[in-house]
Enzyme design. Structure first.
Site, PDB file in Angstrom:
ATOM      1  N   LYS A  79       0.848  -1.197   0.000  1.00  0.00           N
ATOM      2  CA  LYS A  79       0.000   0.000   0.000  1.00  0.00           C
ATOM      3  C   LYS A  79       0.885   1.250   0.000  1.00  0.00           C
ATOM      4  O   LYS A  79       1.920   1.279   0.682  1.00  0.00           O
ATOM      5  CB  LYS A  79      -0.906  -0.025   1.244  1.00  0.00           C
ATOM      6  CG  LYS A  79      -1.931   1.109   1.308  1.00  0.00           C
ATOM      7  CD  LYS A  79      -2.864   0.903   2.495  1.00  0.00           C
ATOM      8  CE  LYS A  79      -3.912   1.997   2.603  1.00  0.00           C
ATOM      9  NZ  LYS A  79      -4.829   1.805   3.752  1.00  0.00           N
ATOM     10  N   SER A 154      -9.755   1.904   2.765  1.00  0.00           N
ATOM     11  CA  SER A 154      -8.854   2.619   1.889  1.00  0.00           C
ATOM     12  C   SER A 154      -7.813   1.737   1.196  1.00  0.00           C
ATOM     13  O   SER A 154      -7.189   2.194   0.236  1.00  0.00           O
ATOM     14  CB  SER A 154      -8.125   3.706   2.690  1.00  0.00           C
ATOM     15  OG  SER A 154      -7.297   3.131   3.675  1.00  0.00           O
ATOM     16  N   SER A 178      -9.953  -0.344   6.969  1.00  0.00           N
ATOM     17  CA  SER A 178      -9.312  -0.216   5.656  1.00  0.00           C
ATOM     18  C   SER A 178      -8.706  -1.479   5.068  1.00  0.00           C
ATOM     19  O   SER A 178      -8.413  -1.523   3.882  1.00  0.00           O
ATOM     20  CB  SER A 178      -8.229   0.854   5.705  1.00  0.00           C
ATOM     21  OG  SER A 178      -8.792   2.089   5.395  1.00  0.00           O
TER      22      SER A 178
HETATM   23  N1  LIG Z   1      -8.690   4.284   7.032  1.00  0.00           N
HETATM   24  C1  LIG Z   1      -9.677   3.468   7.250  1.00  0.00           C
HETATM   25  O1  LIG Z   1      -9.518   2.505   7.988  1.00  0.00           O
HETATM   26  C2  LIG Z   1     -10.939   3.687   6.508  1.00  0.00           C
HETATM   27  C3  LIG Z   1     -12.016   4.474   7.137  1.00  0.00           C
HETATM   28  N2  LIG Z   1     -13.159   4.375   6.289  1.00  0.00           N
HETATM   29  C4  LIG Z   1     -11.621   5.925   7.248  1.00  0.00           C
HETATM   30  O2  LIG Z   1     -11.861   6.643   6.320  1.00  0.00           O
HETATM   31  O3  LIG Z   1     -11.122   6.365   8.233  1.00  0.00           O
END
Ligand SMILES: NC(=O)C[C@H](N)C(=O)O
Length: 487
Positions: A79, A154, A178
Site C-alpha cells: 500500500k 482505503s 481499511s
Molecule cells: N482508514 C480506514 O480505515 C478507513 C475508514 N473508512 C476511514 O476513512 O477512516
C-alpha cells in the site's frame, strides 16, 4: 499453469522445490499487471526494473540456502502509505506526488528479510481517508468482480490487486476498517492485527492510536503466514508490543469444537442488506455444525462507534498531517507571497476535499471550547466500547458479524454523501477503537455477483482464535477467483 492463481504459500513451496523460479513468478506478476491495470488500476507505482533485479538476487539467496522461509521469492504489492526506500510513496495524494523516502517501513523490511520481491505500490484513498479508493488523487481503483463498482477502501488497491491476481499477496493498513472492508468487497482475506503487533515505523500516520498494518491475501493460511512474518517488536515505534505467542500459523487447524462464538444482535439491525445478513447467519450455522457454540448477545454502544471514531481519527489526522507544508518535500505551490501564504496555498492545492474536511473537523474538535464537548467525550466513548468488548470476551472466544452492511457500491455513489460513506464503517471502526484483532473473509456472493465478507473479531492478542475459526469456515467453501483474475 496460471501461476497467479496460486496462493503465496503455494508459490513459495514451488519456488523452494525449484519448480518455479523467482524471476518466472515475478515476470508473470508484472505481465498480469500490464494486462489488467487499464481495467482495475490497483497500482500507483510499478517497479518493473527493481522487481526483476531483486528477483534474481533473491533466487541466488534461495539457491545458496540463505533464504528458506515460506514467502521467499514471492512477489508482493505494498500500500502506498508505507515508506519504501528509493521508491515513490505518495499516500495517493498530490501533496506527496514526488516523495521518495530515504528509509523503508519496518513491516516491509521484515518482508524483505523473508525474501519478498516488491512489485510496486498500491492505490488507496488519499491518506487512507475513505472507504472506496475514490479519494485517491491518481484516479479510482475498480472492483475486479465488476469494474463499475468500487473495491472498497482505503486499501482498495491492495485488495483489488490480490483479487485481480496481479500479485500473490499485499500489505494494507487499517485505521477503521481499511483492510477488512475492501477485503470483503473484493472477495479476499485480510487481517487487522491487535494494535501494537506490527510496527508502524515508516507507515505514514493517519490516526496513530488506531493505525495497524496487516496482510491481504487469497486465504487464511497466507494471511497467518504473512502476519507471522511482519510481526516484530520495534523500538522505533513507541506503541510496539513485545508479544509472546506469534506463531499464528499454528492456529491453522480445522477444529472449532467447543469454541464459543458470539453474534451481536445489534449488528443485525437497520441498514444491513438482507443478502449480507443471510450469508453471515449461514456462515455461523456452518461453524455451529462443526461443533462451535454459537449464541446471540447484546454488545451495546454500537451506534456510538462511528461518531467516536470520526472525532478521534480526524483529531489525530489534523495533527499528523500538519507536517505536510511544502517546505522540505512534497508539493509546493508555484506562486506565493511569503511563508504563510506558501503553506496555505501548498496545502490548499495539495490536499483533496475529503482530507481537508477531516483536517477541519479534527482541528475543530481539538480547539479550546470544543475539546471537552467532542474530543474528550469521544475518548470516554472509546473506553466504554473497550469495556463492552471486554465483557463479551469474558464469555466468547470470537465475535462473528458482517464486515460491512452492504456489498460494494457503484463507483460515484459514495463521494457525494460522505456521511453515508462513514456509516458503512459501522462494523469495523469499534475494533480499532478497542485495539482488537479482526479478520475479514469471503462467505458468499450476492445476487449482483459481488462478494460478501464476514468478520471475526478476537480479544486483544488472540489472533489465533480468529485464525482458527476463519480457517475452519474456509474449509467449507472453495476460494472463488474474480472474473478479472481469469483473464
Ligand atoms: N482508514 C480506514 O480505515 C478507513 C475508514 N473508512 C476511514 O476513512 O477512516
Amino acid at each position: 499453469m496460471n501461476l497467479l492463481s496460486l496462493t503465496a504459500v503455494e508459490l513459495g513451496k514451488k519456488i523452494k522445490a525449484h519448480e518455479v523460479s523467482v524471476e518466472e513468478a515475478t515476470r508473470a506478476a508484472l505481465d498480469a499487471i500490464a494486462a489488467k491495470e487499464d481495467a482495475v488500476h490497483s497500482f500507483v507505482t510499478v517497479d518493473e526494473e527493481g522487481a526483476m533485479k531483486r528477483a534474481a538476487e533473491v533466487q541466488k539467496l534461495i539457491d545458496d540456502g540463505t533464504l528458506t522461509g515460506p514467502l521467499a521469492g514471492v512477489p508482493v504489492a505494498i500500500k502506498d502509505n508505507m515508506c519504501t526506500k528509493g521508491m515513490l510513496t505518495t499516500c495517493s495524494s498530490k501533496i506527496l506526488y514526488n516523495f521518495i523516502p530515504t528509509y523503508t517501513a519496518e513491516a516491509v523490511l521484515n518482508l524483505e528479510k523473508a525474501g519478498a520481491v516488491i512489485l510496486g505500490k498500491t492505490n488507496m484513498d488519499e491518506f487512507a481517508m475513505g472507504s472506496t479508493t475514490e479519494t485517491s488523487a491518481f484516479g479510482e481503483t475498480k472492483n475486479p468482480w465488476n469494474t463499475e463498482h468500487v473495491p472498497g477502501g482505503s486499501s482498495g488497491g491492495s485488495c483489488a490487486a490480490v483479487a485481480a491476481e496481479e500479485c500473490f499477496y499485499a500489505l494494507g493498513s487499517d485505521t477503521g476498517g481499511s483492510i477488512r472492508q475492501p477485503s470483503a468487497f473484493c472477495g479476499v482475506t485480510g487481517i487487522k492485527p491487535t494494535y501494537g503487533t506490527v510496527s508502524r515505523y515508516g507507515l505514514i500516520a493517519y490516526g496513530s492510536s488506531l493505525d495497524q498494518i496487516g496482510p491481504v491475501a487469497k486465504d487464511v493460511t497466507d494471511c497467518a503466514t504473512i502476519l507471522e512474518t511482519i510481526t516484530s517488536y520495534d523500538k522505533k515505534d513507541s506503541t510496539s508490543i513485545q508479544r509472546e505467542e506469534t506463531d499464528f500459523t499454528s492456529a491453522l487447524v480445522d477444529d472449532v469444537k467447543g469454541m464459543k462464538i458470539g453474534i451481536p444482535r445489534d449488528y443485525f439491525g437497520e441498514g444491513l442488506d438482507a443478502e449480507v445478513k443471510d450469508a453471515i447467519l449461514a456462515a455461523a450455522k456452518k461453524l455451529e455444525e462443526k461443533g462451535a457454540i454459537v449464541e446471540e448477545f447484546d454488545l451495546s454502544l454500537v451506534e456510538y462507534a462511528i461518531p467516536a471514531y470520526y472525532v478521534i481519527a480526524d483529531a489525530e489526522a489534523s495533527s499528523n498531517l500538519a507536517r505536510f507544508d511544502g517546505v522540505k518535500y512534497g508539493y509546493r505551490t508555484k506562486d506565493y507571497e511569503g511563508l504563510h501564504n506558501m503553506y496555505k496555498k501548498s496545502r490548499s492545492e495539495g490536499f483533496g476535499a475529503e482530507v481537508k474536511r477531516r483536517i477541519m473537523l479534527g482541528s475543530f474538535v481539538l480547539s479550546s471550547g470544543y475539546y471537552d464537548a467532542y474530543y474528550l467525550k469521544a475518548l470516554r466513548t472509546k473506553a466504554l466500547i473497550k469495556q463492552a468488548f471486554d465483557k463479551a470476551f469474558a464469555k466468547y472466544d470470537v465475535i462473528l458479524g458482517p464486515a460491512a452492511p452492504t456489498t460494494a457500491p457503484k463507483l460515484g455513489e459514495s463521494l457525494s454523501d460522505p456521511l453515508k460513506m462513514y456509516l458503512g464503517d459501522i462494523y469495523t471502526v469499534s475494533v480499532n477503537l478497542a485495539g482488537l484483532p479482526g479478520i475479514s473473509l469471503p462467505c458468499g456472493i450476492d445476487s449482483k455477483g459481488l462478494p460478501i465478507g464476514m468478520q471475526l473479531i478476537g480479544d486483544c492478542f488472540k489472533e489465533k482464535n480468529i485464525i482458527r475459526a476463519a480457517y475452519a469456515f474456509e474449509q467449507t467453501r472453495p476460494y472463488q477467483h474474480s472474473p478479472l483474475a481469469a483473464e
